[in-house]
Design an enzyme around this catalytic site. Structure first.
Site, mmCIF file in Angstrom:
data_model
loop_
_atom_site.group_PDB
_atom_site.id
_atom_site.type_symbol
_atom_site.label_atom_id
_atom_site.label_comp_id
_atom_site.label_asym_id
_atom_site.label_seq_id
_atom_site.Cartn_x
_atom_site.Cartn_y
_atom_site.Cartn_z
ATOM 1 N N ASP A 101 19.198 -2.194 7.741
ATOM 2 C CA ASP A 101 18.553 -2.951 8.816
ATOM 3 C C ASP A 101 17.055 -3.046 8.514
ATOM 4 O O ASP A 101 16.313 -2.071 8.634
ATOM 5 C CB ASP A 101 18.809 -2.221 10.145
ATOM 6 C CG ASP A 101 18.334 -3.030 11.335
ATOM 7 O OD1 ASP A 101 17.673 -4.057 11.141
ATOM 8 O OD2 ASP A 101 18.622 -2.612 12.476
ATOM 9 N N LYS A 140 9.129 -9.346 13.670
ATOM 10 C CA LYS A 140 7.908 -8.524 13.747
ATOM 11 C C LYS A 140 6.876 -8.955 12.713
ATOM 12 O O LYS A 140 5.699 -9.108 13.018
ATOM 13 C CB LYS A 140 8.230 -7.041 13.505
ATOM 14 C CG LYS A 140 9.420 -6.527 14.255
ATOM 15 C CD LYS A 140 9.137 -6.330 15.722
ATOM 16 C CE LYS A 140 10.366 -6.526 16.566
ATOM 17 N NZ LYS A 140 11.287 -5.451 16.685
ATOM 18 N N TRP A 147 18.089 2.819 17.291
ATOM 19 C CA TRP A 147 17.773 1.720 18.217
ATOM 20 C C TRP A 147 19.001 1.522 19.117
ATOM 21 O O TRP A 147 20.129 1.405 18.603
ATOM 22 C CB TRP A 147 17.497 0.500 17.359
ATOM 23 C CG TRP A 147 17.238 -0.790 18.060
ATOM 24 C CD1 TRP A 147 16.334 -1.017 19.060
ATOM 25 C CD2 TRP A 147 17.855 -2.047 17.769
ATOM 26 N NE1 TRP A 147 16.356 -2.338 19.405
ATOM 27 C CE2 TRP A 147 17.283 -2.988 18.627
ATOM 28 C CE3 TRP A 147 18.835 -2.456 16.866
ATOM 29 C CZ2 TRP A 147 17.661 -4.322 18.606
ATOM 30 C CZ3 TRP A 147 19.194 -3.781 16.843
ATOM 31 C CH2 TRP A 147 18.611 -4.703 17.710
#
Ligand code: PMP
Length: 401
Positions: free
Chosen positions: A214, A250, A133
């Site tokens: 993460d 999310k 990312w």
């Protein structure tokens, strides 16, 4: 104030910059396959029903708006540990973890990075996957930690380069820091299997690495809360030194509420107290106190069994919608008569498909067909709908044939 003019212009953020370009584009049709936010098949944001119900309950309680504790409320922290490591984890006890409510994933990573920069006694080099990312490198470098990469992706076979990754981990200097994506690797969509995570864990232990995990997609990736947690639960069982950074953006659709939980695993109450005291100072210097609303929603959903049940159903709905968009895209690409093998699209998981499209092809998609994707080849699956899938497939075929 003339010195402002001498400041070099920074590069635009790859993701939010693309969103701006998309919004300015007045053509029709146009398709946003850039940003990783969930959309319904009608291309609309989705507010989870469990979240709406939790908000109604919260509103009725007329709760005050005083500051939350610097590290967040105890109940929120406890519920986050139950959710991530599980109720029966040895680390889910006082004195075995230090948890704080971070500003979603980025805020958690940021505090963890600052803490490691100040106190980590090992090698202050963070290994990140190649690719990762885009904000990982930016975030660590801006906060004073150097980054290097380990192999992750096999471009030729469009798959996980497990052997390459293991070889690189094996070569890492002792006591370096390594970042993993807990599930739904962004951008490739390829995760190690359970067996592979076990192998990775052993190598990480041999190299005495410190792990930043993460955790941005737990439950959202596969629709199964436990499956998406296997990476860090395997590591916790083997006592890997780790900080877990969880985002509720999310899996609760709480993107803009900035709610997350970050947990350092520790050995004793003595350690826990010291770490917490330093984290509190750091948080005071950053955002002082975490926001209330998002954390209250998460707390409400976790504590009300009806809302928890509804949430689990909605996670499955979101995960299935993405799986179905992948299937449709694959099907439509096959129907174009493309000679390429696109089967990887349904093998990947989560928000993204790493397509292997070249920068030139992606620029053509944007200029000629108003389809927006990152030039790395990352395609955001939620932007695919029943209405646009054929158009997208045809345009991809045009630029790749
Ligand atoms: N890590 C990864 C891998 C992500 O994909 C994201 C969201 N795009 C985040 C962290 C954090 O996002 P947020 O700060 O919105 O929780």
């Amino acid at each position: 104030i003339g010195w402002f003019a001498r400041i070099p212009r920074a590069e635009r953020d790859a993701i939010f910059g693309l969103v701006e370009d998309f919004q300015k584009d007045t053509s029709k049709p146009k398709v946003n396959l850039g940003i990783g936010v969930f959309r319904t098949d009608e291309d609309k944001p989705y507010i989870l029903k469990c979240v709406q119900k939790a908000e109604e309950k919260i509103l009725k309680k007329r709760m005050d708006k005083e500051y939350s504790p610097v590290a967040g409320f105890e109940i929120f922290k406890k519920l986050s540990m139950d959710f991530t490591f599980g109720k029966s984890s040895v680390f889910n006890k006082p004195g075995r973890h230090v948890t704080f409510q971070g500003l979603s994933g980025c805020g958690g990573l940021s505090i963890a990075a600052q803490f490691l920069r100040m106190f980590y006694p090992g090698r202050k080099m963070v290994y990140i996957s190649d690719p990762t990312w885009p904000n990982h490198q930016n975030l660590f470098n801006k906060l004073g930690l150097k980054t290097d990469t380990y192999r992750y992706y096999d471009a030729e076979n469009i798959s996980l380069d497990f052997d390459g990754m293991m070889e690189d981990i094996h070569k890492m200097p002792y006591r370096s820091i390594i970042l993993f994506h807990a599930s739904a690797h962004n951008p490739t969509g390829f995760d190690p299997t359970e067996e592979q995570w076990k192998e990775i864990t052993e190598e990480v232990k041999k190299r005495k690495l410190y792990v930043i995990m993460d955790n941005a997609y737990q439950g959202f990736a596969s629709g199964d809360l436990n499956k998406d947690a296997q990476s860090f639960r395997i590591m916790a069982k083997r006592r890997v030194n780790m900080v877990l950074v969880t985002s509720y953006a999310k899996n609760f659709g709480l993107y803009g509420e900035r709610v997350g939980a970050t947990s350092f695993l520790v050995d004793s109450k003595h350690e826990a107290d010291k770490i917490l005291s330093q984290l509190i100072l750091l948080i005071r210097a950053n955002h002082s106190n975490p926001p209330l609303h998002g954390a209250r929603i998460v707390e409400e959903v976790f504590t009300d069994p009806c809302l928890t049940k509804l949430w689990i159903e909605e996670l499955k709905i979101m995960a299935n919608r993405l799986k179905s968009a992948r299937k449709q895209l694959l099907q439509k690409l096959k129907e174009t008569g493309s000679s390429r093998n696109w089967d990887f699209i349904t093998k990947q998981i989560g928000m993204f498909s790493y397509t292997g499209l070249t920068k030139e092809q992606i620029i053509r998609l944007q200029k000629e067909f108003h389809i927006y994707m990152l030039t790395s080849g990352r395609l955001a699956i939620p932007g695919i709908t029943s209405k646009n899938v054929e158009y997208v497939a045809k345009c991809i075929h045009k630029v790749t044939s």
